[in-house]
Write an enzyme that holds these catalytic residues in place. Structure first.
Site, PDB file in Angstrom:
ATOM      1  N   ARG A  53     -74.109   1.117  59.329  1.00 15.65           N
ATOM      2  CA  ARG A  53     -73.009   1.674  58.531  1.00 15.65           C
ATOM      3  C   ARG A  53     -72.187   2.627  59.397  1.00 15.65           C
ATOM      4  O   ARG A  53     -70.974   2.681  59.319  1.00 15.65           O
ATOM      5  CB  ARG A  53     -73.533   2.386  57.272  1.00 15.65           C
ATOM      6  N   TYR A 105     -47.767  -3.836  47.556  1.00  9.46           N
ATOM      7  CA  TYR A 105     -48.741  -4.771  46.998  1.00  9.46           C
ATOM      8  C   TYR A 105     -49.258  -4.216  45.653  1.00  9.46           C
ATOM      9  O   TYR A 105     -49.523  -3.014  45.530  1.00  9.46           O
ATOM     10  CB  TYR A 105     -49.879  -4.966  48.006  1.00  9.46           C
ATOM     11  N   ASP A 177     -48.304   0.803  56.078  1.00  8.05           N
ATOM     12  CA  ASP A 177     -49.024  -0.455  55.902  1.00  8.05           C
ATOM     13  C   ASP A 177     -48.243  -1.523  56.668  1.00  8.05           C
ATOM     14  O   ASP A 177     -47.146  -1.916  56.276  1.00  8.05           O
ATOM     15  CB  ASP A 177     -49.121  -0.791  54.405  1.00  8.05           C
ATOM     16  N   LYS A 202     -55.086 -10.813  56.124  1.00 10.34           N
ATOM     17  CA  LYS A 202     -53.836 -11.592  56.219  1.00 10.34           C
ATOM     18  C   LYS A 202     -53.635 -12.154  57.633  1.00 10.34           C
ATOM     19  O   LYS A 202     -54.489 -12.870  58.102  1.00 10.34           O
ATOM     20  CB  LYS A 202     -52.672 -10.731  55.758  1.00 10.34           C
TER      21      LYS A 202
HETATM   22  O1  P1T Z   1     -56.802  -7.772  49.807  1.00 12.38           O
HETATM   23  P1  P1T Z   1     -57.077  -6.643  50.729  1.00 12.38           P
HETATM   24  O2  P1T Z   1     -57.637  -7.039  52.055  1.00 12.38           O
HETATM   25  O3  P1T Z   1     -57.847  -5.552  50.077  1.00 12.38           O
HETATM   26  O4  P1T Z   1     -55.636  -6.037  51.127  1.00 12.38           O
HETATM   27  C1  P1T Z   1     -54.828  -5.340  50.245  1.00 12.38           C
HETATM   28  C2  P1T Z   1     -53.401  -5.390  50.726  1.00 12.38           C
HETATM   29  C3  P1T Z   1     -52.879  -4.288  51.385  1.00 12.38           C
HETATM   30  N1  P1T Z   1     -51.618  -4.274  51.841  1.00 12.38           N
HETATM   31  C4  P1T Z   1     -50.806  -5.335  51.675  1.00 12.38           C
HETATM   32  C5  P1T Z   1     -49.399  -5.270  52.170  1.00 12.38           C
HETATM   33  C6  P1T Z   1     -51.272  -6.487  51.021  1.00 12.38           C
HETATM   34  O5  P1T Z   1     -50.433  -7.525  50.879  1.00 12.38           O
HETATM   35  C7  P1T Z   1     -52.598  -6.521  50.525  1.00 12.38           C
HETATM   36  C8  P1T Z   1     -53.155  -7.700  49.798  1.00 12.38           C
HETATM   37  N2  P1T Z   1     -52.192  -8.595  49.325  1.00 12.38           N
HETATM   38  C9  P1T Z   1     -52.451  -9.755  48.657  1.00 12.38           C
HETATM   39  C10 P1T Z   1     -53.664 -10.178  48.318  1.00 12.38           C
HETATM   40  C11 P1T Z   1     -51.251 -10.531  48.252  1.00 12.38           C
HETATM   41  O6  P1T Z   1     -51.355 -11.731  47.913  1.00 12.38           O
HETATM   42  O7  P1T Z   1     -50.159  -9.967  48.307  1.00 12.38           O
END
Ligand code: P1T
Length: 385
Positions: A53, A105, A177, A202
């Site tokens: 961890r 998001y 972000d 992504k």
């Molecule tokens: O899904 P996760 O890995 O927790 O990421 C969150 C997140 C954070 N920032 C941005 C700009 C994002 O697009 C996302 C997640 N977005 C999607 C799942 C979507 O389909 O837009």
């Protein structure tokens, strides 16, 4: 090679944070699938590790790799993008205010407004494409500005350098972000941001097979805080996820080039289509912040957002008819995806806010993959016919 400032992006993507395994010569960093490490005597550890961890060698490698790609001194990986976002918010205290760019998001919006609000952290939404509005929004207790650029899903582009100057003059930190742009297209730290956040789920992961998040910073003090929260809250990625990311970043530059080229062609095709009312793509001259995008991005990314003339009916038919584009949430994978933000990714955003942002029934978001672009256009053509 973690602090390599001399090599190009592709070389860093392939080598930074990694060296052949000294015991076997294995060129790929091993998957150290272990939760713990034996000690020679209590407190006397053999290497640098005592518990996974806290740290794990496969994770150390991807953290150093991502840091190099963002031009950061420090990198930390988390179990998801929202986990990484939450860690930045946990540096705040009850009574603090955050300025959040208005289009983000849906899960980010929910985290700020539904989870951290309960803990006494107050969020103010601001349209940060207008720096005067940003300046006016500051309060005495504003400690953090959170920018997403390009934004999800309306692809607004926010002037990172301009926001950084204002935030710092007001004594607040700036978090960006950078998920949509990736470090290949945009480096917020070089533009004045204090911390960069990624959903590695992504483009960085790029193959739609692993959830993850990362935070990158040059600020030693902030890094210590973020690492302390990583250890204390435990939202760390699995070891296999770290390995998958190490493999993925090696091709990030090549994938992004194709994503950008394909998205540009798709945006051009859709701009000419009679069923389409408007195409939003930062690379189009018609984009309201095209000049900002040109100034701070190397290319314009793989996301394209469109408004259909006939609203939900047309959107539904299109989304049901596509074959190559997968109807799914998420983005940034090698395969093209398409989705309806109002019903899917941004359903948790309150309807009045969606309306104000233009996340309407006719809005469709495309994540243009790296397939042959002629095939993608043919697929869209039959879906819109
Ligand atoms: O899904 P996760 O890995 O927790 O990421 C969150 C997140 C954070 N920032 C941005 C700009 C994002 O697009 C996302 C997640 N977005 C999607 C799942 C979507 O389909 O837009």
């Amino acid at each position: 090679m973690a602090h390599d400032h001399t090599h190009g992006f592709g070389t860093k993507a392939i080598h930074a944070g990694q060296a052949p395994d000294p015991s076997t010569g294995a060129i790929m960093t091993p998957i150290y699938q272990t939760s713990t490490y034996v000690q020679q005597s209590p407190g006397k550890i053999i290497g640098e590790y005592d518990y996974s961890r806290a740290a794990n060698p496969t994770r150390t490698a991807i953290e150093a790799n991502l840091a190099a790609l963002e031009g950061a001194k420090h990198g930390l990986c988390y179990s998801s993008g929202v986990a990484a976002t939450g860690v930045v918010l946990h540096t705040l205290s009850a009574g603090d205010n955050v300025l959040l760019c208005d289009d983000v998001y849906g899960g980010t919006n929910r985290l700020f407004h539904r989870v951290f609000k309960q803990l006494g952290v107050e969020t103010t939404l601001v349209d940060m494409t207008d720096l005067n509005k940003l300046e006016d929004a500051f309060k005495d207790n504003t400690r953090l500005v959170w920018v997403e650029t390009p934004t999800n899903p309306t692809l607004k582009c926010i002037d990172i350098e301009g926001v950084a100057k204002i935030a710092h003059a007001k004594g607040a930190r700036l978090a960006v972000d950078n998920t949509f742009a990736t470090p290949y297209l945009q480096n917020p730290l070089a533009l004045g941001a204090d911390v960069v956040c990624h959903s590695t789920t992504k483009y960085i992961g790029g193959h739609s097979d692993a959830i993850g998040g990362a935070l990158l910073t040059n600020d030693d003090e902030l890094h210590r805080e973020l690492k302390f929260i990583q250890l204390s809250e435990g939202a760390v990625p699995g070891i296999m996820e770290c390995f998958l990311l190490l493999r993925s970043t090696k091709t990030l530059h090549i994938r992004m080039e194709r994503h950008c080229a394909n998205a540009k062609r798709v945006a051009g095709y859709l701009s000419e289509h009679g069923a389409v009312e408007k195409v939003i793509y930062p690379g189009l001259e018609s984009h309201p912040q095209h000049e900002i995008a040109k100034k701070q991005m190397r290319d314009f990314g793989g996301m394209v957002t469109i408004y259909l003339k006939d609203g939900l009916d047309k959107a539904r038919t299109m989304l049901e008819r596509v074959h190559l584009f997968g109807l799914a949430e998420s983005l940034g994978g090698v395969e093209s995806l398409i989705e309806h933000p109002a019903i899917m990714t941004h359903a948790s955003v309150p309807p009045e806010q969606r309306e104000q942002l233009g996340i309407s029934d006719g809005l469709v978001r495309l994540s243009v993959g790296i397939e042959d672009v002629e095939d993608l256009i043919e697929d869209l053509d039959q879906a819109l016919a």
